[in-house]
Design a protein around this motif. Structure first.
Motif, PDB file in Angstrom:
ATOM      1  N   ASP A 314      -2.882  -2.236  -6.286  1.00 34.20           N
ATOM      2  CA  ASP A 314      -3.728  -2.803  -7.331  1.00 34.20           C
ATOM      3  C   ASP A 314      -4.618  -3.874  -6.719  1.00 34.20           C
ATOM      4  OD1 ASP A 314      -4.758  -3.581  -9.859  1.00 34.20           O
ATOM      5  OD2 ASP A 314      -3.228  -5.150 -10.014  1.00 34.20           O
ATOM      6  N   ASP A 315      -5.912  -3.837  -7.032  1.00 32.96           N
ATOM      7  CA  ASP A 315      -6.847  -4.882  -6.626  1.00 32.96           C
ATOM      8  C   ASP A 315      -7.447  -5.462  -7.906  1.00 32.96           C
ATOM      9  OD1 ASP A 315      -9.058  -6.427  -5.765  1.00 32.96           O
ATOM     10  OD2 ASP A 315      -9.217  -5.239  -3.937  1.00 32.96           O
ATOM     11  N   PRO A 316      -7.032  -6.674  -8.295  1.00 30.99           N
ATOM     12  CA  PRO A 316      -7.436  -7.222  -9.601  1.00 30.99           C
ATOM     13  C   PRO A 316      -8.932  -7.426  -9.774  1.00 30.99           C
ATOM     14  CG  PRO A 316      -5.533  -8.405  -8.723  1.00 30.99           C
ATOM     15  CD  PRO A 316      -6.039  -7.535  -7.621  1.00 30.99           C
ATOM     16  N   ASP A 317      -9.714  -7.410  -8.707  1.00 28.67           N
ATOM     17  CA  ASP A 317     -11.162  -7.588  -8.842  1.00 28.67           C
ATOM     18  C   ASP A 317     -11.858  -6.326  -9.356  1.00 28.67           C
ATOM     19  OD1 ASP A 317     -11.714 -10.212  -8.345  1.00 28.67           O
ATOM     20  OD2 ASP A 317     -12.008  -9.971  -6.197  1.00 28.67           O
ATOM     21  N   PHE A 318     -11.130  -5.226  -9.416  1.00 25.62           N
ATOM     22  CA  PHE A 318     -11.697  -3.976  -9.906  1.00 25.62           C
ATOM     23  C   PHE A 318     -10.962  -3.545 -11.172  1.00 25.62           C
ATOM     24  CE2 PHE A 318     -12.432  -3.906  -5.309  1.00 25.62           C
ATOM     25  CZ  PHE A 318     -13.785  -3.583  -5.254  1.00 25.62           C
ATOM     26  N   PRO A 319     -11.690  -3.092 -12.198  1.00 24.47           N
ATOM     27  CA  PRO A 319     -11.026  -2.586 -13.397  1.00 24.47           C
ATOM     28  C   PRO A 319     -10.140  -1.396 -13.058  1.00 24.47           C
ATOM     29  CG  PRO A 319     -13.405  -2.811 -13.732  1.00 24.47           C
ATOM     30  CD  PRO A 319     -13.158  -3.012 -12.272  1.00 24.47           C
ATOM     31  N   LYS A 320      -9.083  -1.219 -13.829  1.00 21.37           N
ATOM     32  CA  LYS A 320      -8.170  -0.115 -13.551  1.00 21.37           C
ATOM     33  C   LYS A 320      -8.845   1.240 -13.727  1.00 21.37           C
ATOM     34  CE  LYS A 320      -3.862  -2.585 -14.353  1.00 21.37           C
ATOM     35  NZ  LYS A 320      -3.560  -2.667 -12.916  1.00 21.37           N
ATOM     36  N   ASP A 321      -9.899   1.289 -14.557  1.00 25.00           N
ATOM     37  CA  ASP A 321     -10.614   2.548 -14.754  1.00 25.00           C
ATOM     38  C   ASP A 321     -11.909   2.622 -13.936  1.00 25.00           C
ATOM     39  OD1 ASP A 321     -12.023   0.619 -16.108  1.00 25.00           O
ATOM     40  OD2 ASP A 321     -12.277   1.782 -17.962  1.00 25.00           O
ATOM     41  N   PHE A 322     -12.005   1.794 -12.877  1.00 23.47           N
ATOM     42  CA  PHE A 322     -13.186   1.810 -12.019  1.00 23.47           C
ATOM     43  C   PHE A 322     -13.344   3.212 -11.439  1.00 23.47           C
ATOM     44  CE2 PHE A 322     -15.511   0.433  -8.066  1.00 23.47           C
ATOM     45  CZ  PHE A 322     -16.580  -0.194  -8.701  1.00 23.47           C
ATOM     46  N   ILE A 325     -12.891   4.413  -7.391  1.00 25.01           N
ATOM     47  CA  ILE A 325     -11.649   4.223  -6.637  1.00 25.01           C
ATOM     48  C   ILE A 325     -10.647   5.296  -7.053  1.00 25.01           C
ATOM     49  CG2 ILE A 325      -9.658   2.722  -6.219  1.00 25.01           C
ATOM     50  CD1 ILE A 325     -11.405   0.322  -6.671  1.00 25.01           C
ATOM     51  N   LEU A 326     -10.030   5.926  -6.063  1.00 19.78           N
ATOM     52  CA  LEU A 326      -8.908   6.819  -6.321  1.00 19.78           C
ATOM     53  C   LEU A 326      -7.625   6.067  -5.984  1.00 19.78           C
ATOM     54  CD1 LEU A 326      -7.632   9.570  -6.950  1.00 19.78           C
ATOM     55  CD2 LEU A 326      -7.961  10.173  -4.526  1.00 19.78           C
ATOM     56  N   HIS A 327      -6.785   5.853  -7.000  1.00 17.21           N
ATOM     57  CA  HIS A 327      -5.511   5.167  -6.801  1.00 17.21           C
ATOM     58  C   HIS A 327      -4.436   6.186  -6.431  1.00 17.21           C
ATOM     59  CE1 HIS A 327      -6.610   1.102  -8.153  1.00 17.21           C
ATOM     60  NE2 HIS A 327      -7.460   1.727  -8.964  1.00 17.21           N
ATOM     61  N   LEU A 328      -3.836   5.985  -5.270  1.00 14.66           N
ATOM     62  CA  LEU A 328      -2.786   6.862  -4.765  1.00 14.66           C
ATOM     63  C   LEU A 328      -1.425   6.180  -4.916  1.00 14.66           C
ATOM     64  CD1 LEU A 328      -4.737   7.996  -1.591  1.00 14.66           C
ATOM     65  CD2 LEU A 328      -4.298   9.378  -3.632  1.00 14.66           C
ATOM     66  N   PRO A 329      -0.336   6.911  -4.866  1.00 14.68           N
ATOM     67  CA  PRO A 329       0.986   6.314  -5.080  1.00 14.68           C
ATOM     68  C   PRO A 329       1.320   5.258  -4.023  1.00 14.68           C
ATOM     69  CG  PRO A 329       1.091   8.710  -5.230  1.00 14.68           C
ATOM     70  CD  PRO A 329      -0.268   8.377  -4.703  1.00 14.68           C
ATOM     71  N   PRO A 330       1.825   4.089  -4.447  1.00 16.57           N
ATOM     72  CA  PRO A 330       2.192   3.020  -3.498  1.00 16.57           C
ATOM     73  C   PRO A 330       3.602   3.232  -2.947  1.00 16.57           C
ATOM     74  CG  PRO A 330       2.446   2.234  -5.731  1.00 16.57           C
ATOM     75  CD  PRO A 330       1.927   3.648  -5.845  1.00 16.57           C
ATOM     76  N   ASN A 331       3.777   4.309  -2.210  1.00 17.29           N
ATOM     77  CA  ASN A 331       5.086   4.615  -1.632  1.00 17.29           C
ATOM     78  C   ASN A 331       4.892   5.259  -0.260  1.00 17.29           C
ATOM     79  OD1 ASN A 331       4.432   7.387  -2.135  1.00 17.29           O
ATOM     80  ND2 ASN A 331       5.279   7.217  -4.210  1.00 17.29           N
ATOM     81  N   GLU A 332       5.906   5.901   0.254  1.00 17.96           N
ATOM     82  CA  GLU A 332       5.838   6.470   1.603  1.00 17.96           C
ATOM     83  C   GLU A 332       5.561   7.971   1.603  1.00 17.96           C
ATOM     84  OE1 GLU A 332       5.774   4.654   4.376  1.00 17.96           O
ATOM     85  OE2 GLU A 332       5.875   2.907   3.054  1.00 17.96           O
ATOM     86  N   SER A 333       5.163   8.514   0.456  1.00 14.93           N
ATOM     87  CA  SER A 333       4.869   9.944   0.397  1.00 14.93           C
ATOM     88  C   SER A 333       3.603  10.266   1.183  1.00 14.93           C
ATOM     89  CB  SER A 333       4.694  10.386  -1.061  1.00 14.93           C
ATOM     90  OG  SER A 333       3.573   9.731  -1.649  1.00 14.93           O
ATOM     91  N   LEU A 334       3.461  11.540   1.577  1.00 17.85           N
ATOM     92  CA  LEU A 334       2.255  11.972   2.258  1.00 17.85           C
ATOM     93  C   LEU A 334       1.077  11.910   1.293  1.00 17.85           C
ATOM     94  CD1 LEU A 334       3.490  15.135   4.228  1.00 17.85           C
ATOM     95  CD2 LEU A 334       3.699  12.716   4.825  1.00 17.85           C
ATOM     96  N   ILE A 335      -0.086  11.559   1.799  1.00 20.15           N
ATOM     97  CA  ILE A 335      -1.282  11.547   0.967  1.00 20.15           C
ATOM     98  C   ILE A 335      -1.671  12.987   0.631  1.00 20.15           C
ATOM     99  CG2 ILE A 335      -3.715  10.918   0.846  1.00 20.15           C
ATOM    100  CD1 ILE A 335      -1.715   8.560   0.724  1.00 20.15           C
ATOM    101  N   ASP A 336      -1.900  13.222  -0.647  1.00 17.24           N
ATOM    102  CA  ASP A 336      -2.271  14.550  -1.134  1.00 17.24           C
ATOM    103  C   ASP A 336      -3.765  14.771  -0.870  1.00 17.24           C
ATOM    104  OD1 ASP A 336      -2.847  16.863  -2.491  1.00 17.24           O
ATOM    105  OD2 ASP A 336      -1.838  16.281  -4.359  1.00 17.24           O
TER     106      ASP A 336
END
Length: 388
Positions: A314-322, A325-336
């Motif tokens: 999360d980057d608070p300077d950008f709206p969540k619906d910006f 930006i493509l928000h990807l899962p904040p974990n150790e999974s492979l990037i899709d």
């Protein structure tokens, strides 16, 4: 009000942090603040920038490696810090990034002084020390770190998560504090000329001093896993401790031809690379620091240049619906990679996206906007109001 920006400079190419400090001082000066960069030069070079007021203090022989040399270096740095404090008055502020904890810095901060000291925090230090396996620093921070928060006068955090952590360690929930995300000098870079996207090739770009928390290993593994028709190429512009690790990873996964390491780039060379690539890459591993929020300098540059990007935080300077930006899962999974390609296809439908991103950056991310907020907070502190 006079501001003395206390900063350590090791020489070499101007880093993103160096450029940030320059922009902060320039914009504070443009707002009528008397601002000086008080620069501790640890290498063989002095900090040179004609558009700001700089006072260089050279500490010879302090760039040597080894524990004993580091201890000696910190003693010399702290002596200069103490000398600066003693030379200042009630309407002066020392503004600085968090110093290294030590018995010496604790003693200095506990002494009476006329000036105010405000610390800017970019991270939650113990979490970063664990990530870097710097356990000695972790112990020192445990023993002396709270003194830095307790005996300084104000806290500036680049995310609310960081601000609240630092405030909790100060032991005083009413200590003056403020959250101001990182900015960017929008006029310092051109809006890019994006390439066409036909679906045959997707060029990704990460500009960074590459570290484990950038999470590029997640992306490289995802590229190796992807078997679709689009050729995916990752361009990495920057050096850093993680570069050899990523080179070996790409080699072991047999995709070395798809991961191109450009080393440090600037100026026209970097502009050309931005124009060649479709999508930028922000941090994909900030969770490795134990953080949920970030305020990355590179994300602001991406937006200023009009380049959509992917992040896993999360980057608070950008709206969540910006939409850029493509928000990807904040974990150790492979990037899709299929998800990234779908995002690219959607973005490249509208040729006006680069201009719209730049307009957003001018309105919300430029240092002129950020420093207005900081100026007001520091004025409140000098004149003994309740909050920074």
């Amino acid at each position: 009000m006079n501001i003395y920006y206390y900063y350590r400079f090791s020489g070499g190419n101007k880093t993103g942090v160096d450029k940030k400090v320059i922009s902060q001082i320039k914009n504070l000066s443009d707002l009528g603040v008397n601002c000086t960069l008080f620069c501790i030069c640890l290498g063989n070079e002095e900090f040179q920038y004609p558009e700001i007021n700089v006072k260089n203090v050279r500490l010879k022989g302090t760039n040597k490696k080894g524990i004993s040399n580091k201890i000696n270096r910190e003693k010399l740095v702290n002596i200069e810090f103490e000398n600066l404090i003693q030379s200042l008055n009630h309407d002066d502020i020392i503004y600085m990034r968090s110093p290294y904890p030590s018995p010496q810095i604790s003693r200095i901060l506990k002494n009476k002084r006329r000036c105010k000291i405000v610390i800017e925090y970019q991270t939650i230090e113990p979490l970063e020390y664990k990530t870097k396996k710097k356990y000695w620093y972790l112990l020192i921070d445990y023993l002396f770190g709270n003194d830095i928060r307790k005996y300084t006068d104000g806290i500036v955090g680049v995310t609310e998560e960081i601000t609240q952590y630092q405030l909790s360690r100060s032991g005083n929930p009413s200590k003056p504090h403020i959250t101001i995300g990182n900015g960017f000098d929008i006029n310092s870079v051109p809006i890019r000329n994006p390439p066409e996207f036909s679906g045959d090739e997707l060029h990704l770009l990460c500009v960074a001093n590459v570290s484990p928390w950038h999470g590029l290993d997640r992306l490289i593994r995802g590229m190796a896993e992807y078997k679709g028709p689009t050729k995916v190429v990752l361009h990495i512009a920057g050096d850093g401790s993680e570069v050899p690790v990523l080179k070996n990873l790409a080699k072991n996964l047999n995709i070395s031809d798809q991961v191109i390491f450009h080393s440090f780039l600037s100026g026209k060379d970097l502009d050309i690379l931005f124009d060649k690539c479709h999508i930028a890459v922000g941090s994909l591993g900030i969770q490795r620091k134990g953080l949920k929020q970030t305020s990355e300098l590179k994300a602001r540059e991406y937006c200023a240049r009009g380049m959509p990007f992917v992040i896993a935080c999360d980057d608070p300077d950008f709206p969540k619906d910006f939409p850029y930006i493509l928000h990807l899962p904040p974990n150790e999974s492979l990037i899709d990679i299929k998800q990234v390609i779908a995002f690219t296809e959607r973005i490249f439908v509208n040729p006006e996206n680069s201009r719209k991103m730049c307009e957003y950056a001018i309105e919300h991310l430029d240092w002129s906007v950020k420093m207005k907020k900081l100026k007001g907070s520091l004025e409140d502190l000098v004149y003994d109001n309740d909050n920074v």
